[in-house]
Design a protein around this motif. Structure first.
Motif, short mmCIF file in Angstrom:
data_model
loop_
_atom_site.label_atom_id
_atom_site.label_comp_id
_atom_site.label_asym_id
_atom_site.label_seq_id
_atom_site.Cartn_x
_atom_site.Cartn_y
_atom_site.Cartn_z
N ILE A 81 38.88 8.93 -9.08
CA ILE A 81 37.51 8.46 -8.85
C ILE A 81 37.51 7.33 -7.83
O ILE A 81 36.68 7.29 -6.91
CB ILE A 81 36.86 8.01 -10.17
CG1 ILE A 81 36.62 9.22 -11.09
CG2 ILE A 81 35.55 7.27 -9.92
CD1 ILE A 81 36.29 8.84 -12.52
N THR A 102 37.33 1.00 -13.84
CA THR A 102 37.14 2.04 -12.82
C THR A 102 36.78 1.41 -11.49
O THR A 102 37.24 1.87 -10.43
CB THR A 102 36.06 3.05 -13.26
OG1 THR A 102 36.33 3.48 -14.59
CG2 THR A 102 36.07 4.27 -12.35
N VAL A 205 30.59 4.74 -10.66
CA VAL A 205 31.90 5.34 -10.94
C VAL A 205 32.15 5.28 -12.44
O VAL A 205 32.07 4.22 -13.04
CB VAL A 205 33.03 4.65 -10.15
CG1 VAL A 205 32.88 4.91 -8.66
CG2 VAL A 205 33.06 3.13 -10.38
N ASP A 207 34.38 7.58 -15.70
CA ASP A 207 35.09 8.76 -16.16
C ASP A 207 34.30 9.43 -17.29
O ASP A 207 33.39 8.83 -17.88
CB ASP A 207 36.51 8.40 -16.60
CG ASP A 207 36.53 7.57 -17.86
OD1 ASP A 207 36.46 8.15 -18.96
OD2 ASP A 207 36.60 6.33 -17.76
N ILE A 229 30.09 9.36 -9.17
CA ILE A 229 31.43 9.94 -9.09
C ILE A 229 32.08 9.90 -10.47
O ILE A 229 32.21 8.84 -11.08
CB ILE A 229 32.31 9.19 -8.07
CG1 ILE A 229 31.61 9.13 -6.70
CG2 ILE A 229 33.66 9.88 -7.92
CD1 ILE A 229 32.38 8.34 -5.66
N THR A 230 32.50 11.05 -10.96
CA THR A 230 33.16 11.17 -12.25
C THR A 230 34.24 12.23 -12.15
O THR A 230 34.30 12.98 -11.17
CB THR A 230 32.14 11.53 -13.36
OG1 THR A 230 32.80 11.54 -14.63
CG2 THR A 230 31.50 12.89 -13.12
N ASP A 231 35.12 12.27 -13.11
CA ASP A 231 36.13 13.33 -13.09
C ASP A 231 35.53 14.67 -13.50
O ASP A 231 35.86 15.72 -12.94
CB ASP A 231 37.32 12.98 -14.00
CG ASP A 231 36.89 12.70 -15.43
OD1 ASP A 231 37.39 13.37 -16.35
OD2 ASP A 231 36.07 11.78 -15.64
N THR A 252 35.68 14.79 -9.41
CA THR A 252 36.99 14.78 -8.77
C THR A 252 37.92 15.84 -9.33
O THR A 252 38.76 16.39 -8.60
CB THR A 252 37.65 13.40 -8.90
OG1 THR A 252 37.74 13.06 -10.29
CG2 THR A 252 36.83 12.34 -8.18
#
Length: 259
Positions: A81, A102, A205, A207, A229-231, A252
């Motif tokens: 990330i 993060t 950002v 997860d 943005i995250t996994d 990601t």
């Protein structure tokens, strides 16, 4: 509650590491995943842990996970990330980076950038970037939290309001299913709100474990950010919010972006 020896050890591991996974525990104790799932379900039923996909988190309720333990939660995902966020930020930019493990991963990925101005209320970020002459680091005033090196309070908010930057990199302790962004400390939330209000492009950002958690204080809403943005985004309604509010969603782990 009565704990078996294995359950007590699982609880200790979760307390230390912040998160435990079924497959890892099954290998550690040489038992089946089904046995571990029963242990985790028992611990979660008694509010000792909080169930997530593939494992469990410690703690539940309104307590935050200790900062050092949070560093180990989804560490590879946070690194990916961080790289994705850094790739969005060009040289010769100004940006806010706030508190969080993060957001720290983002700062690590910025080390090859040139002519950045970084304003942060995160001592860990400032310390990581201070040795790089191509990055000008500005650290806010305020009260330093001993637990995580975050700087909070009204002085921090007033300091942030002096700037209007190109980008803001923010985190959240939890993301509700309705898109609410949540945290534990109302003082930190006020700083995050000031950061959002004074940046041209806001990058969230976080997860995917944050979808499994809750926190009592509202930062704002997903619709207030420009890029998330995250996994992995497991919730269709979060995808719908991103699509309807023109929020770019980057996952990601999937290697794709939408929105």
């Amino acid at each position: 509650m009565y704990l078996t020896g294995r359950q007590a050890e699982i609880l200790d591991l979760a307390r230390t590491e912040g998160r435990v996974l079924v497959e890892d525990l099954a290998a550690r104790f040489s038992v089946t995943p089904q046995t571990i799932r029963k242990d985790l379900n028992d611990l979660c039923d008694n509010k000792a842990l909080t169930r997530i996909h593939g494992g469990a988190l410690f703690p539940s309720g309104n307590e935050n996970v200790k900062y050092e333990a949070r560093r180990s939660i989804a560490a590879p995902e946070k690194q990916a990330i961080g790289k994705a966020a850094a790739a969005m930020i060009p040289d010769n930019s100004s940006l806010f980076i706030n508190i969080g493990t993060t957001t720290e991963a983002v700062s690590e990925a910025l080390l090859d950038h040139k002519e950045l101005m970084v304003i942060t209320n995160n001592i860990n970020v400032a310390n990581r970037l201070r040795g790089f002459p191509s990055v000008e680091v500005v650290i806010t005033g305020g009260v330093v939290r001993g637990a995580d090196g975050g700087i909070v309070g009204e002085a921090t908010v007033d300091f942030i309001r002096q700037f209007k930057v190109d980008y803001a990199v923010i985190g959240a302790s939890a993301i509700d299913h309705d898109g609410a962004l949540l945290d534990f400390d109302y003082r930190e939330v006020k700083v995050a709100q000031a950061i959002i209000a004074n940046a041209r492009h806001v990058i969230l950002v976080s997860d995917s474990t944050k979808f499994e958690r809750t926190a009592p204080v509202r930062i704002g809403h997903l619709s207030q950010v420009h890029t998330f943005i995250t996994d992995r985004c497991p919730l269709d309604n979060i995808r719908d919010i991103c699509a309807s509010q023109d929020v770019r969603l980057i996952e990601t782990s999937a290697g794709n972006a939408s929105g």
